[in-house]
Motif scaffolding. Sequence first.
Motif, PDB file in Angstrom:
ATOM      1  N   LYS A 186      57.432   1.058  41.391  1.00 38.34           N
ATOM      2  CA  LYS A 186      57.974  -0.318  41.596  1.00 38.34           C
ATOM      3  C   LYS A 186      59.086  -0.575  40.770  1.00 38.34           C
ATOM      4  CE  LYS A 186      54.477  -2.861  41.145  1.00 38.34           C
ATOM      5  NZ  LYS A 186      53.490  -4.261  40.848  1.00 38.34           N
ATOM      6  N   PRO A 187      60.072  -1.303  41.006  1.00 44.20           N
ATOM      7  CA  PRO A 187      61.264  -1.331  40.307  1.00 44.20           C
ATOM      8  C   PRO A 187      60.613  -2.524  38.912  1.00 44.20           C
ATOM      9  CG  PRO A 187      61.463  -2.886  42.234  1.00 44.20           C
ATOM     10  CD  PRO A 187      60.304  -2.032  42.351  1.00 44.20           C
ATOM     11  N   THR A 188      61.132  -2.446  37.773  1.00 48.33           N
ATOM     12  CA  THR A 188      60.964  -3.086  36.578  1.00 48.33           C
ATOM     13  C   THR A 188      61.890  -4.530  36.864  1.00 48.33           C
ATOM     14  OG1 THR A 188      62.793  -2.423  35.292  1.00 48.33           O
ATOM     15  CG2 THR A 188      60.559  -1.360  35.004  1.00 48.33           C
ATOM     16  N   GLY A 234      63.976  -0.425  27.027  1.00 49.40           N
ATOM     17  CA  GLY A 234      62.248  -0.530  27.278  1.00 49.40           C
ATOM     18  C   GLY A 234      62.057  -1.500  28.356  1.00 49.40           C
ATOM     19  N   THR A 235      62.975  -1.953  29.094  1.00 51.12           N
ATOM     20  CA  THR A 235      63.122  -2.877  30.310  1.00 51.12           C
ATOM     21  C   THR A 235      63.170  -2.069  31.634  1.00 51.12           C
ATOM     22  OG1 THR A 235      65.389  -3.276  29.959  1.00 51.12           O
ATOM     23  CG2 THR A 235      63.899  -4.845  28.956  1.00 51.12           C
ATOM     24  N   GLY A 236      63.854  -0.718  31.300  1.00 50.77           N
ATOM     25  CA  GLY A 236      63.727  -0.114  32.391  1.00 50.77           C
ATOM     26  C   GLY A 236      65.425   0.137  32.850  1.00 50.77           C
ATOM     27  N   GLN A 258      69.504  11.166  25.766  1.00 48.23           N
ATOM     28  CA  GLN A 258      68.276  10.644  26.718  1.00 48.23           C
ATOM     29  C   GLN A 258      68.500  10.016  27.715  1.00 48.23           C
ATOM     30  OE1 GLN A 258      66.427   7.375  24.078  1.00 48.23           O
ATOM     31  NE2 GLN A 258      66.641   6.193  25.971  1.00 48.23           N
ATOM     32  N   ASP A 290      64.410   6.242  23.375  1.00 50.63           N
ATOM     33  CA  ASP A 290      63.118   6.420  24.168  1.00 50.63           C
ATOM     34  C   ASP A 290      62.318   7.511  23.808  1.00 50.63           C
ATOM     35  OD1 ASP A 290      61.416   5.710  26.207  1.00 50.63           O
ATOM     36  OD2 ASP A 290      62.411   6.672  27.774  1.00 50.63           O
ATOM     37  N   ARG A 316      56.835   0.574  26.529  1.00 53.67           N
ATOM     38  CA  ARG A 316      58.113   0.971  27.421  1.00 53.67           C
ATOM     39  C   ARG A 316      57.725   0.839  28.672  1.00 53.67           C
ATOM     40  NH1 ARG A 316      62.092   1.182  24.380  1.00 53.67           N
ATOM     41  NH2 ARG A 316      63.168   3.014  25.166  1.00 53.67           N
ATOM     42  N   GLY A 317      58.472   0.400  29.737  1.00 55.71           N
ATOM     43  CA  GLY A 317      58.444   0.566  31.142  1.00 55.71           C
ATOM     44  C   GLY A 317      57.290  -0.251  31.549  1.00 55.71           C
TER      45      GLY A 317
END
Length: 417
Positions: free
Chosen positions: A23-25, A48-50, A89, A309, A337-338
């Motif tokens: 699923k998308p963040t 960290g939010t994607g 990264q 990351d 993260r994520g």
Amino acid sequence: MKFSDYRINEDIKRNLEQLGFKKPTDIQYKAIPSILKGEDVLAIAQTGTGKTAAFAIPIIHLIYEQKKSSRSDAIKCIIMVPTHELAIQITEVFEKIAYKTRVKTLCIYGGVDQAPQIEALYKGVDIVIATPGRVFDLVHQGALALNKINYLILDEADHMLDLGFIKDIQDMIRFLPAKRQTLFFSATINETIKKLAYSLVHNPIRIQISPKDPVSKNVQHAVAFIEMDAKRYFLERVISEHKESKILVFVRTKVRAERVAKAMERVGIQTLTMHSDKSQEERFSTLKEFKDGKVKVLIATDINARGIDIPNVDYVVNYDLPEKSENYVHRVGRTGRGVQKGQAISFCSSEEKEILKEIETFLHNPIHVIDMEQAEQEEILFLAKEKEIPEGDWRSLMAKAEEEEQLYKEKKKKKRK
Ligand code: AMP
């Protein structure tokens, strides 16, 4: 909504599945449809939010589709980032999402020989991920042509400004076509950043992720009041109690990083250190050893608090509180993260209580306090000291560390006056 429902190429969907992205963040949900429609984006979001995949997925899709009808191997997208580590990264994320799509990515940064980068550019690439200084050099040498760029992405724009890249960026913009899509990402916003952003984007959609609580909801963070002299024993305890966990420890200075590493070594705990005295190669190999889990504890200064990351960091320990409140957010953002959960603990000594207050003001929230009974503190100290080996070297190292602490305390006192 799932990625399988998106109108993106099936090869990309397969790669996302391989990465475990179902699923998308939040930021992906908000940014991907707009980017696919060709809109400019101005996003305030922490790492960290994607956010990397939020631009990687639609950009790779758009370029992949274009490549079906055009054989042009001109560079179509340039992504500007503040540091080498972040460039590498992001390149890794692009390569994974673009796997088997014919969309080619190249990472370029300074401080290394430019010949292989020029050679790779001649062979033809679609997407370049770069630090501003090296782009500036290559453009001026005629090795990098930006006149066919359709997509410009600036990531961590605030950090780029902090590092003094504004002139390089402005210089580079002159080489880009005026008609292009621009995506602007920054972790924080102020007047200078706004000015830069609005000089680049056109009618952007604006996205802001979690402005009220800058610490991700995936991170449980707390503070424990521990005096300077006792911190090393508590770190030892955190590490021993979480032997299987990856722990990232932040300290104030590079000297302290080495001292804490030595203190851990004396009690049989292997650690890695990362700070500005380390060469580029050492930093890469350290990061790799930590990423691969060969060594589970990394002691670092703030140089890599931003952007990097490192997958699966279970714990962040603020051995020293950061002097800049926003670095608290960057540091604890290395975990959780994520979609993963993470934990962060800060060791706050009496002389750091002012800094703690500033951080709480910045967060608009108090930080949960772990109540450690005096008796428990004393027991930990007693047990830890019992284990110490009385050796000349060790004693003198600690005496030096204590001396340094004393100086730090005095400096702080003077500053407050
Ligand atoms: P970023 O903010 O781009 O540095 O991404 C942070 C972390 O989130 C990375 O480890 C990504 O692999 C992970 N991530 C990004 N998007 C997703 C997603 N949709 N589902 C699960 N994990 C994700």
